[in-house]
Design an enzyme around this catalytic site. Structure first.
Site, PDB file in Angstrom:
ATOM      1  N   HIS A 290      -3.807  -4.994   0.521  1.00  0.00           N
ATOM      2  CA  HIS A 290      -3.307  -5.459   1.824  1.00  0.00           C
ATOM      3  C   HIS A 290      -3.399  -6.981   1.900  1.00  0.00           C
ATOM      4  CE1 HIS A 290      -2.740  -1.654   4.042  1.00  0.00           C
ATOM      5  NE2 HIS A 290      -3.673  -1.201   3.233  1.00  0.00           N
TER       6      HIS A 290
ATOM      7  N   CYS B 232       0.828  -1.203   0.000  1.00  0.00           N
ATOM      8  CA  CYS B 232       0.000   0.000   0.000  1.00  0.00           C
ATOM      9  C   CYS B 232       0.870   1.264   0.000  1.00  0.00           C
ATOM     10  CB  CYS B 232      -0.976  -0.030   1.181  1.00  0.00           C
ATOM     11  SG  CYS B 232      -2.321   1.158   1.026  1.00  0.00           S
TER      12      CYS B 232
ATOM     13  N   GLU C 124      -2.226  -8.869   4.146  1.00  0.00           N
ATOM     14  CA  GLU C 124      -2.205  -9.339   5.533  1.00  0.00           C
ATOM     15  C   GLU C 124      -3.583  -9.435   6.167  1.00  0.00           C
ATOM     16  OE1 GLU C 124      -1.703  -4.805   5.844  1.00  0.00           O
ATOM     17  OE2 GLU C 124      -1.289  -6.428   4.429  1.00  0.00           O
TER      18      GLU C 124
END
Length: 510
Positions: free
Chosen positions: A168, A79, A170
């Site tokens: 993202h 990001c 994660e």
């Protein structure tokens, strides 16, 4: 030397999730502020650049020299990390007219080991306000989405790979995000994935032996997961040279003092139990403000602990169950955040007692602490216990704390917790407890009128306590608990259920 990945934190709310995802792949990692100078050695296998609430074009936007980092190791920017990379390498990044937020489908345009085994149109999660308008000429596009032409890209010619993702990986909503991160860790950084609980225990015990030697360690134990696991590790290293102190501050749960001491005995820990209930009740008398109660309990605990420490000759070290989220939060990227309420911890002890710290868990997350505890043979009943606040039931009794009110709350709380266990609901809840309200209401029991206290049940689901939702417990279960408390706890005639989430509310009422 343990191999590791560094996560450079630019202030993202997701930074801890990145670290957790790396740890889940059995790779050790550390979070460091973006401005900290990195001393590269052979243990550092790669660097991850986190997201950030900033735009790369802000005057005070956080920056680091990505070229210099990449000269040493493989890098992946996530990001903000991707946008900063694009800008530093000559691309064009601008504020988007609208925030790109939510689910998107990833379309692969070029094969690459980063995207090995990732399905076409795999769902990913976007959360950024900047848009890359022009990619630097030296970069290759790996994947796009319907609205993002540069969802994943890499530096074409480089001694060490340099990857960027505008989504993202994660977060939970990126379905194959952890697979992408694992590809980076294993296929690109060549991590061996040998960081396991057993590995951690053997390394830590050896390190503790070197740090402590023949010196004595004193430790305040709470009966909680962190302090118990920390004490067990220290005990494996130095045995009876660890002196544990478990203080009954008068605001523990029902029968907790005796039960916890019994468990410590089974674990072979050298722990002394101190019954200081009367002393704490005396200090709390007349105090109603939550912060006053927290501070009184903290100061009183320190005094009791110091008195016990003075009885042991030659104490040089203080053991603590500090875990990684505590460390991360104390090293803020942009300065300390506002204190919502003070946290009771024994962190104030070293300054007063001039003791060196021993913190075997300071680089573990809570779930990792539990896995290590399981490997150490600590009973699941203790490892799976819900978090319990340092000030104990004192901050679940709204208003003044006294022995009678504590006993009232202990009984109600015991009924609630046991019911959760009996109905196989305890493990589905992150934290639960009863709050005693300073509110009396009229009730009818048999032919008699009652005028007694109200109890509030609180149960939340969460991952780490930073955010929490109220637990959607079955209505028939709540009805049963309410009936049990009202029928068995004389002094409570009304039970309510708290359906507030965090934020805006906090988990505890005080």
């Amino acid at each position: 030397m343990t191999e590791k990945i560094l996560v450079l934190d630019f202030g993202s709310q997701y930074t801890q999730l990145i670290a957790r995802a790396v740890r889940e792949a059995n790779v050790y990692c550390e979070i460091i502020p973006y401005h900290k100078k990195i001393e590269f050695d052979s243990s550092i296998k790669g660097v991850i650049l986190s997201g950030s609430p900033f735009s790369v074009n802000d005057n005070e936007a956080p920056e680091t020299d990505i070229r210099e980092i990449n000269r040493h190791v493989p890098v992946i920017g996530i990001c903000y990390g991707a946008q900063l990379t694009a800008k530093q390498f000559g691309g064009r990044v601008a504020n988007s007219s609208k925030r790109e937020y939510g689910r998107a489908l990833l379309h692969r345009v070029k094969d690459d080991i980063l995207l090995n085994d990732v399905l076409e149109l795999s769902q990913v999660w976007m959360s950024h306000a900047d848009t890359i308008l022009e990619l630097p000429g030296s970069f290759d596009v790996l994947a796009t989405t319907e609205t993002i032409p540069y969802a994943a890209f890499k530096l074409g010619e480089s001694a060490n790979p340099l990857y960027c993702l505008q989504f993202h990986p994660e977060v939970y909503h990126s379905i194959e995000g952890k697979k992408i991160l694992k590809n980076f860790l294993v296929n690109i950084c060549h991590c061996s994935q040998d960081w396991t609980p057993a590995h951690f225990i053997s390394d830590t015990v050896e390190r503790l032996k070197k740090q402590i030697g023949s010196r004595k360690v004193i430790m305040a134990l709470s009966g909680g997961v962190d302090s118990t696991v920390a004490a067990t590790l220290i005990n494996k290293a130095i045995g009876k040279n660890l002196f544990g102190v478990f203080v009954d501050n008068g605001v523990l749960r029902k029968d907790e003092f005796g039960q916890v001491l019994d468990t410590y005995g089974e674990l072979g820990l050298n722990v002394k139990g101190i019954d200081a209930k009367k002393y704490f009740y005396k200090k709390l008398k007349g105090k109603k403000d939550p912060e006053d109660k927290r501070k009184i309990i903290g100061k009183s605990f320190i005094r009791v602990f110091q008195e016990e420490a003075a009885k042991i000759k030659g104490i040089e070290l203080l053991g603590q169950g500090t875990i990684y989220p505590d460390v991360i939060e104390s090293v803020s990227v942009h300065g300390p955040s506002m204190t919502i309420k003070s946290h009771h911890n024994v962190g104030g002890l070293p300054k007063k007692m001039h003791l060196e710290l021993v913190e075997p868990l300071r680089y573990l997350f809570k779930d990792e602490v539990r896995r290590v505890g399981h490997e150490l043979g600590i009973p699941d009943a203790m490892l799976q216990r819900h978090p319990f606040p340092g000030p104990g039931l004192a901050i679940r009794i709204l208003g003044e704390v006294n022995e009678k009110r504590v006993q009232l709350l202990q009984k109600a709380d015991a009924h609630f917790i046991q019911a959760l266990k009996d109905h196989q609901l305890y493990a589905t809840v992150w934290q639960a407890g009863v709050i005693l309200l300073p509110v009396k209401s009229v009730g009818v029991m048999g032919d008699e009128r009652t005028y007694e206290f109200t109890a509030a049940l609180r149960a939340v689901t969460s991952v780490d306590g930073m955010t929490a939702d109220w637990a959607h417990l079955p209505y028939d279960f709540l009805a049963k608990v309410s009936s049990e408390i009202i029928n068995n706890v004389k002094g409570i005639n009304r039970v309510v259920y708290d359906i507030s989430s965090k934020p805006p509310s906090t988990i505890e009422w005080e």
